[in-house]
Write an enzyme that holds these catalytic residues in place. Structure first.
Site, PDB file in Angstrom:
ATOM      1  N   ASP A 192       0.860  -1.179   0.000  1.00 13.16           N
ATOM      2  CA  ASP A 192       0.000   0.000   0.000  1.00 13.16           C
ATOM      3  C   ASP A 192       0.900   1.234   0.000  1.00 13.16           C
ATOM      4  OD1 ASP A 192      -1.680   2.144   0.487  1.00 13.16           O
ATOM      5  OD2 ASP A 192      -2.974   1.022   1.830  1.00 13.16           O
ATOM      6  N   GLY A 215      -5.412   1.677   8.152  1.00 16.09           N
ATOM      7  CA  GLY A 215      -6.462   1.009   8.909  1.00 16.09           C
ATOM      8  C   GLY A 215      -6.297  -0.497   8.901  1.00 16.09           C
TER       9      GLY A 215
END
Length: 295
Positions: A192, A215
């Site tokens: 990511d 998250g």
């Protein structure tokens, strides 16, 4: 409109390769804080390929398997989706585990968008992605909700309520988990690369004084904690997990987990409810509506 609801929901599924080995698994677990203390046999099961009981794999690894940063986020390759990533917020995640993940595989993902909901000021893309093993059979299925600010108000269905409130009695366990200042930089290696988690200037443009933690990293840490404290450290017992991302968390802060065990029997499995807050910010919510279901 950047989201063409009819086009995206009727588009054929996106299929993509997802290849990983035990090095990827070790790196993912280290990014969640595994390996502390470094001589603990339970912790070594996450990071040492030579452990006598073999390396175990948390089911949340399936979300980043293949270095995609988030299995299911191939939705942005679907026709009908043309959105600004700065307007995107990962709202919730749900994983159903069909069988334990292997430490290495040449697998594939199949992703589709079954629904787009209208929340007024935001649209919610519901993504469903299945991770297929080398035999072509499902390993896990995940559904996530992607909030796209400024894209609501198109007159669509608001969608069902999926809240899972915490019980109104004292939790069975409260524990605190420290994080590293460089936790987000480590977790980015799972694939990511959103600069929001590394670049101070990008974070300030998004309204934060410094980069925030992913998250999915806090979610993975929470599932690991439940596995260690409630499931005798056996990740293969996990049959599912879910959460709603309720607030930001900054690397270096401390997570506080409140866990309610044996709350409800679901299809022969035990469900553990939990909430996660930020200790240093007066228990500001981080994860809510969360649960881990296990054999």
């Amino acid at each position: 409109m950047p989201i063409d609801v009819e086009k995206v929901t009727s588009a054929p599924p996106v299929r993509a390769a997802a290849v990983w080995d035990d090095r990827d698994v070790r790196l993912y677990h280290l990014a969640l804080g595994a390996g502390v203390p470094e001589t603990d046999p339970g912790e070594l099961r996450y990071v040492f390929e030579g452990h006598e009981r073999g390396m175990q794999v948390l089911p949340t690894f399936g979300v980043v398997a293949g270095g995609t940063g988030g299995v299911g986020f191939q939705v942005f390759d679907l026709p009908g989706v043309d959105i600004d990533l700065t307007a995107v917020l990962h709202g919730g995640q749900e994983i159903t585990v069909h069988r334990p993940l292997p430490a290495a595989a040449r697998a594939a993902t199949v992703t589709r968008v079954p629904a787009v909901y209208d929340k007024g000021k935001a649209a919610v893309l519901v993504q469903e992605s299945t991770l297929l093993g080398e035999d072509g059979e499902p390993l896990l299925t995940q559904r996530n909700q992607i909030f796209v600010h400024g894209e609501g108000g198109f007159g669509g269905d608001r969608g069902p309520s999926e809240r899972l409130p915490a019980p109104d009695w004292e939790p069975d366990l409260v524990l605190e988990v420290a994080t590293l200042r460089q936790q987000a930089l480590l977790y980015r290696l799972a694939g990511d690369w959103n600069p929001l988690h590394a670049d101070p200037a990008t974070a300030r443009r998004a309204g934060y004084d410094r980069p925030i933690l992913h998250g999915l990293c806090t979610f993975g840490m929470a599932v690991k904690a439940v596995t260690e404290r409630m499931l005798d450290g056996d990740a293969a017992r996990v049959t599912g997990c879910r959460t709603r991302f309720a607030g930001v968390f900054f690397p270096g802060e401390t997570l506080r987990l409140r866990i309610w065990t044996d709350v409800e029997e679901v299809h022969g499995s035990t469900r553990h409810l939990l909430t996660v807050t930020a200790v240093e910010r007066d228990d500001a919510p981080v994860l809510t509506d969360a649960a881990v279901t296990a054999r």
